[in-house]
Design an enzyme around this catalytic site. Sequence first.
Site, mmCIF file in Angstrom:
data_model
loop_
_atom_site.group_PDB
_atom_site.id
_atom_site.type_symbol
_atom_site.label_atom_id
_atom_site.label_comp_id
_atom_site.label_asym_id
_atom_site.label_seq_id
_atom_site.Cartn_x
_atom_site.Cartn_y
_atom_site.Cartn_z
ATOM 1 N N GLU A 60 0.833 -1.256 0.142
ATOM 2 C CA GLU A 60 0.023 -0.050 -0.088
ATOM 3 C C GLU A 60 0.936 1.293 0.027
ATOM 4 O OE1 GLU A 60 -2.296 -3.064 2.615
ATOM 5 O OE2 GLU A 60 -0.223 -2.539 2.099
ATOM 6 N N SER A 178 18.452 -43.462 -10.591
ATOM 7 C CA SER A 178 17.392 -42.446 -10.767
ATOM 8 C C SER A 178 17.718 -41.307 -11.264
ATOM 9 C CB SER A 178 16.839 -42.059 -9.454
ATOM 10 O OG SER A 178 17.768 -41.234 -8.774
ATOM 11 N N THR A 206 17.971 -40.346 0.408
ATOM 12 C CA THR A 206 18.048 -39.582 -0.887
ATOM 13 C C THR A 206 19.273 -38.872 -1.083
ATOM 14 O OG1 THR A 206 15.588 -39.121 -0.903
ATOM 15 C CG2 THR A 206 17.002 -37.706 -2.141
#
Length: 371
Positions: A60, A178, A206
């Site tokens: 604003e 992967s 992972t």
Amino acid sequence: MNPNVGMRPEDEGHMRRCLELAERGAGSVSPNPMVGSVIVHDGRVIGEGWHQKYGGPHAEPHAIASVEDEALLRQSTLYVNLEPCSHHGKTPPCADLIVEKCIPRVVVGCLDPHKKVAGKGIARLREAGVEVTVGVLEAESERLNEAFMTSHRKGRPFVALKTAQTLDGRIATSLGASKWITGEASRCEVHRLRCAYDAVLCGASTALADDAELTVRFCAGRQPLRVLLDPRLQVPHEFRIFNDAAKTLVFALRDEAEPVLVSQLEARGVEVVLIGQSEGTLDLAQVFAELHRRRVLSVMVEGGSRLSAAMVRSGIVDKYYVFIAPKLFGDDGLPSFGPLDVIRPDMATKLSFTRVERFGEDLLVEAYPVR
């Protein structure tokens, strides 16, 4: 909120522009929300602004400052996608500024759930005689700031789960390979998503399998906090997740992490948080409670099948990003999710697809859980 109360035909168009402006603050304003503002006089836009960085002026004040003839503010409408603040924080209250500038009408996308605002900004404006319309593009306004909303309503970060899989739902071959299931365009999009989140999280499996770095490299943007779930501190310290490209936070089990390993990581500038366990591994509720305490509003999880399944079972996933490659690995490949304890179709986790987009040869399916 009923978006029809006090709504004018032009309001949705100007609110949509607020949302466009607000999105420019993605990755720069957290833990504050993304906010855009537009000022319209006699059908013409005379001012625009957005919250550009955390600690800086809100949308604003930027919009008001952009108006060349301040006298026009007295006959203008100010649009903003989130309720103007009414308290002193790092900046003065925006509601007070609007009243001071004698802006007669304000249109708001949605209410601010922050306990210091939560309707008080609207009340301040109405007490001063400002006409306020609330709820224009409310769903879109809430969706834009879904992380901010979740943090203040649920007391935890907004959690997204990202998966890269084959068409038959495999994230690795039978030998654990992967790289790479999806193509370069998809990987670039993952990096773009990373910079929009405060933290990126993965498990030890992972990190060990992929030597995952979890940084933003394929596009411009901030580096998110890297969060590693490593219950027994098994990830070697020379792995990339511990490099100095970004900050790393490790969660380990209080009773099983070797103190010497904790000291070695801390000597490298890696912070280790020791927590309790649930079902033989790290208590996810404690993990996300600690991240919330650190003002982490959003987390993208890039996990293997076990972590992904644990996240789903915990009910903590707010959003899914599933990248699907046009490949098949067969039933000897590693599935995207471990056991979810689903024995009947009606027990399945139900999702609502919200976006399907192509990246190179791959598809990205975006979905939200149906609750």
